[in-house]
Write an enzyme that holds these catalytic residues in place. Sequence first.
Site, PDB file in Angstrom:
ATOM      1  N   HIS A  67     -54.782  29.027   6.333  1.00  0.00           N
ATOM      2  CA  HIS A  67     -55.128  28.585   7.683  1.00  0.00           C
ATOM      3  C   HIS A  67     -54.634  27.171   7.971  1.00  0.00           C
ATOM      4  O   HIS A  67     -54.875  26.634   9.046  1.00  0.00           O
ATOM      5  CB  HIS A  67     -56.654  28.669   7.851  1.00  0.00           C
ATOM      6  CG  HIS A  67     -57.134  28.615   9.255  1.00  0.00           C
ATOM      7  ND1 HIS A  67     -57.948  27.598   9.725  1.00  0.00           N
ATOM      8  CD2 HIS A  67     -56.930  29.435  10.317  1.00  0.00           C
ATOM      9  CE1 HIS A  67     -58.229  27.810  10.995  1.00  0.00           C
ATOM     10  NE2 HIS A  67     -57.625  28.910  11.388  1.00  0.00           N
TER      11      HIS A  67
ATOM     12  N   ASP B   6     -69.772   6.605  13.591  1.00  0.00           N
ATOM     13  CA  ASP B   6     -69.864   5.172  13.831  1.00  0.00           C
ATOM     14  C   ASP B   6     -68.524   4.626  14.332  1.00  0.00           C
ATOM     15  O   ASP B   6     -67.928   5.206  15.220  1.00  0.00           O
ATOM     16  CB  ASP B   6     -70.361   4.461  12.571  1.00  0.00           C
ATOM     17  CG  ASP B   6     -71.814   4.838  12.251  1.00  0.00           C
ATOM     18  OD1 ASP B   6     -72.510   5.349  13.151  1.00  0.00           O
ATOM     19  OD2 ASP B   6     -72.243   4.645  11.097  1.00  0.00           O
TER      20      ASP B   6
ATOM     21  N   LYS C 183     -60.880  20.911  15.679  1.00  0.00           N
ATOM     22  CA  LYS C 183     -61.686  20.724  14.474  1.00  0.00           C
ATOM     23  C   LYS C 183     -61.661  19.231  14.134  1.00  0.00           C
ATOM     24  O   LYS C 183     -60.944  18.789  13.240  1.00  0.00           O
ATOM     25  CB  LYS C 183     -61.139  21.528  13.296  1.00  0.00           C
ATOM     26  CG  LYS C 183     -60.909  23.030  13.589  1.00  0.00           C
ATOM     27  CD  LYS C 183     -59.484  23.301  13.955  1.00  0.00           C
ATOM     28  CE  LYS C 183     -59.128  24.777  14.026  1.00  0.00           C
ATOM     29  NZ  LYS C 183     -59.965  25.662  14.740  1.00  0.00           N
TER      30      LYS C 183
ATOM     31  N   ASP D 270     -39.040  14.703   5.618  1.00  0.00           N
ATOM     32  CA  ASP D 270     -38.348  13.665   4.825  1.00  0.00           C
ATOM     33  C   ASP D 270     -39.273  12.683   4.110  1.00  0.00           C
ATOM     34  O   ASP D 270     -38.857  11.553   3.855  1.00  0.00           O
ATOM     35  CB  ASP D 270     -37.419  12.834   5.726  1.00  0.00           C
ATOM     36  CG  ASP D 270     -36.229  13.631   6.229  1.00  0.00           C
ATOM     37  OD1 ASP D 270     -35.922  14.674   5.636  1.00  0.00           O
ATOM     38  OD2 ASP D 270     -35.616  13.207   7.222  1.00  0.00           O
TER      39      ASP D 270
ATOM     40  N   HIS E 293     -60.562  24.966  20.465  1.00  0.00           N
ATOM     41  CA  HIS E 293     -59.958  25.328  19.181  1.00  0.00           C
ATOM     42  C   HIS E 293     -59.905  24.135  18.237  1.00  0.00           C
ATOM     43  O   HIS E 293     -59.421  24.247  17.120  1.00  0.00           O
ATOM     44  CB  HIS E 293     -58.542  25.883  19.411  1.00  0.00           C
ATOM     45  CG  HIS E 293     -57.977  26.620  18.254  1.00  0.00           C
ATOM     46  ND1 HIS E 293     -57.004  26.091  17.419  1.00  0.00           N
ATOM     47  CD2 HIS E 293     -58.251  27.852  17.768  1.00  0.00           C
ATOM     48  CE1 HIS E 293     -56.692  26.969  16.494  1.00  0.00           C
ATOM     49  NE2 HIS E 293     -57.432  28.048  16.675  1.00  0.00           N
TER      50      HIS E 293
END
Length: 413
Positions: free
Chosen positions: A113, A297, A292, A120, A290
């Site tokens: 996933h 803080d 994540k 490079d 979608h």
Amino acid sequence: MKCSWREGNKIQLLENGEQYYPAVFKAIGEAQERIILETFIWFEDNVGKQLHAALLAAAQRGVKAEVLLDGYGSPDLSDEFVNELTAAGVVFRYYDPRPRLFGMRTNVFRRMHRKIVVIDARIAFIGGLNYSSEHMSSYGPEAKQDYAVRLEGPIVEDILQFELENLPGQSAARRWWRRHHKAEENRQPGEAQVLLVWRDNEEHRDDIERHYLKMLTQAQREVIIANAYFFPGYRFLHALRKAARRGVRIKLIIQGEPDMPIVRVGARLLYNYLVKGGVQVFEYRRRPLHGKVALMDDHWATVGSSNLDPLSLSLNLEANVIIHDRHFNQTLRDNLNGIIAADCQQVDETMLPKRTWWNLTKSVLAFHFLRHFPALVGWLPAHTPRLTQVDPPAQPTMETQDRVETENTGVNP
């Protein structure tokens, strides 16, 4: 392989396909030696064709390009589409492809996933975006809201080493890299501290979750989490409520309309548990979420491919970066607070389902099924995931003058 914190990195937040794809395609266009690209989904649509063109051009100018696609997420690329790349020299692999059964994909568990690009040893990208027009706002109401980061600096060397460790046939490349590569003394283009963390099915099964739990324990003022599929374990939920009860402002942004009914039912139990524990829950309503990402803080943030659900935390191969940088933290905070203000509805006690015995029974059953789902999958026949390389198309035999004369005279060349 173990990674440590790397200092002196430059990091840029990229939101949605409008920012992500031009940055990736530009980096591929400037590649000189090597490209490694991993993704879960690659569709043969407008975005997918742009990636195809960029990789094809890179390979034709002599850049070594390697692609790893998940066999479940990307099962439908045409032979012509793939063969054009392999004929140009692109190494094209599928992670654990499986034959269909009655037209249905059977390889749904333990997927690759991750979404990573390395150019490079200079530039890397990591995040939640696949290669599909679904990540462009022009796609319409179903366009996805998502995030990634562009990285420069010493952390890119760690990401490259991680890729070399995981791709087959790279032992010689790893040995050469260790013997000959020396980090440029002044190659610290920024000030961010960055750590690469990942989840696999060997030594790093819970690394990403462990960093989240540590963050919740250390939080003093504020935590914002935006995650598409939020269904973590007991420890995570308890840590959220515990942080909220000691005065930390917890904001949780999740999908307003989950795409699986069982997730919607189970989420209602989480709403009761979290809202009554002091966690502010927001449903993102503008379009599918979608992303994540999370922050804590003024100095901690994470971006990557890992959801906070049983598949990502217990089964899939995932990768995130943890970031210590005040400027990046503020940039991400401004973005998330902006979508909370413009596109989210806060869940309050008036929106919680009534605690009837039937609603409670449904929620408890759904919750425990989802939480024990990875263990149930573990009872299925075990297999070792494999990488399958796509061979270049066979080249037609050339009708040379020597061959024509040989056939006419019957003389061996």
